[in-house]
Design an enzyme around this catalytic site. Structure first.
Site, PDB file in Angstrom:
ATOM      1  CB  VAL A 136       8.504   3.422  -2.253  1.00 48.97           C
ATOM      2  CG1 VAL A 136       9.678   4.169  -1.622  1.00 48.97           C
ATOM      3  CG2 VAL A 136       8.445   3.693  -3.740  1.00 48.97           C
ATOM      4  CG  ASP A 146      -1.870  -1.146   1.240  1.00 48.71           C
ATOM      5  OD1 ASP A 146      -2.383  -1.460   0.155  1.00 48.71           O
ATOM      6  OD2 ASP A 146      -2.074  -1.739   2.309  1.00 48.71           O
ATOM      7  CG  HIS A 147       4.811   3.441   1.489  1.00 43.95           C
ATOM      8  ND1 HIS A 147       6.044   3.763   1.010  1.00 43.95           N
ATOM      9  CD2 HIS A 147       4.381   4.520   2.182  1.00 43.95           C
ATOM     10  CE1 HIS A 147       6.378   4.982   1.421  1.00 43.95           C
ATOM     11  NE2 HIS A 147       5.380   5.462   2.124  1.00 43.95           N
ATOM     12  CD1 TRP A 148       4.353   6.351  -1.503  1.00 42.45           C
ATOM     13  CD2 TRP A 148       5.760   6.632  -3.199  1.00 42.45           C
ATOM     14  NE1 TRP A 148       5.148   7.417  -1.190  1.00 42.45           N
ATOM     15  CE2 TRP A 148       6.029   7.613  -2.225  1.00 42.45           C
ATOM     16  CE3 TRP A 148       6.510   6.608  -4.371  1.00 42.45           C
ATOM     17  CZ2 TRP A 148       7.018   8.564  -2.384  1.00 42.45           C
ATOM     18  CZ3 TRP A 148       7.502   7.545  -4.527  1.00 42.45           C
ATOM     19  CH2 TRP A 148       7.762   8.522  -3.535  1.00 42.45           C
TER      20      TRP A 148
END
Lengths: 129, 158
Positions: B40, B33-35
């Site tokens: 990333v 879910d990170h970016w």
């Protein structure tokens, strides 16, 4: 060659800019660390570490920023330092200017003792041996 | 469960320095879910990885008797993105240690190349000047934590 007071003041200023993220122009001799420069408790340890590194000195705990004052009932009464408390603090902080504080030693105003100049005085005395 | 953001120590010099590696994997759910565009490694978790590397070094210096808490991030500069498949290396050195606190400086490398610099201060919170009581048990270096740390300090299994 020994450092001049101006040299010491400049290095203290750089130290406080780095430790507190303060703007250089705000780090004046009369600026207070907490009120004017936004220092929090952990910053005092950071400042001690940085001063030790910058000046090659050892700063024993409580020597620059005295502790165990406010939690001693002999030293504090009704929110103010007692006569004994004030005398003890003055003895432990010969590098601080007590002119204003000793007229009204309210513990909430104690932070006013910790000014940029207080640190410069301390370091100068320490380097002078 | 403890979130451990280092995989292994590759060097440990008590009281002086420590180096740990972290292999970034797409199997780690947080990357999903990170970016939105592509996964990333969050910078905050790289700082945490450095804090764990340095915190263990600082804790070891006092035989894990102190409660070592990250108290201040003095500097955190990270120049590049880190993606799944990259290997991070956290190298940290103790610059100061006292009864009340410790300071470390660290360098983050990605695949062998320096990409970041971090300066942290840890508090030994039982030595705080306010005299606040944090209890007898060491909630930082718990038995579970010590068990996770065991492979790092015992060396390779022979």
């Amino acid at each position: 060659m020994p450092m001049t007071r101006d040299d010491i003041s400049e290095k203290v200023r750089e130290t406080l800019v780095d430790a507190l993220g303060a703007d250089e122009e705000d780090v004046t001799p009369q600026a207070t660390l907490t009120g004017d420069l936004g220092a929090e408790s952990i910053d005092f340890l950071d400042i001690v570490f940085r001063l030790e590194k910058t000046f090659g000195i050892k700063i024993p705990r409580g020597e620059l920023f005295p502790d165990n004052i406010l939690n001693n009932p002999e030293y504090v009464s009704n929110g103010k330092l007692t006569e004994v408390g004030l005398a003890t603090l003055k003895e432990r902080m010969p590098h601080a200017d007590f002119t204003g504080f000793e007229q009204d030693p309210d513990i909430n105003k104690m932070a006013e003792l910790f000014k940029v100049e207080t640190i410069v005085n301390y370091v100068a005395a320490k380097l002078a041996g | 469960m403890r979130w451990i953001w280092i995989d292994r120590f590759i060097d440990f010099q008590p009281m002086k320095s420590a180096t740990a590696i972290k292999n970034v994997s797409l199997a780690e759910e947080h990357l999903h879910d990170h970016w939105d565009a592509y996964p990333v490694m969050p910078f905050s978790l790289m700082i945490e990885g450095m804090a764990q590397t340095g915190g263990i070094l600082v804790g070891h210096a006092r035989d894990f008797k102190e409660k070592v808490i990250l108290a201040k991030i003095g500097l955190a500069e990270i120049d590049e993105l880190v993606l799944p498949g990259d290997q991070l290396k956290y190298h940290t050195e103790i610059t100061h240690i006292s009864e009340a606190a410790a300071a470390i400086e660290g360098v983050i490398s990605k695949n062998g190349r320096e990409i970041g610099r971090v300066e942290l201060i840890f508090s030994h919170i039982d030595r705080n000047v306010s005299g606040r009581d944090f209890g007898k048990g060491n909630f930082v270096f718990t038995d579970q934590f010590r068990r996770l740390l065991a492979p790092f300090t015992r060396g390779p299994i022979s």
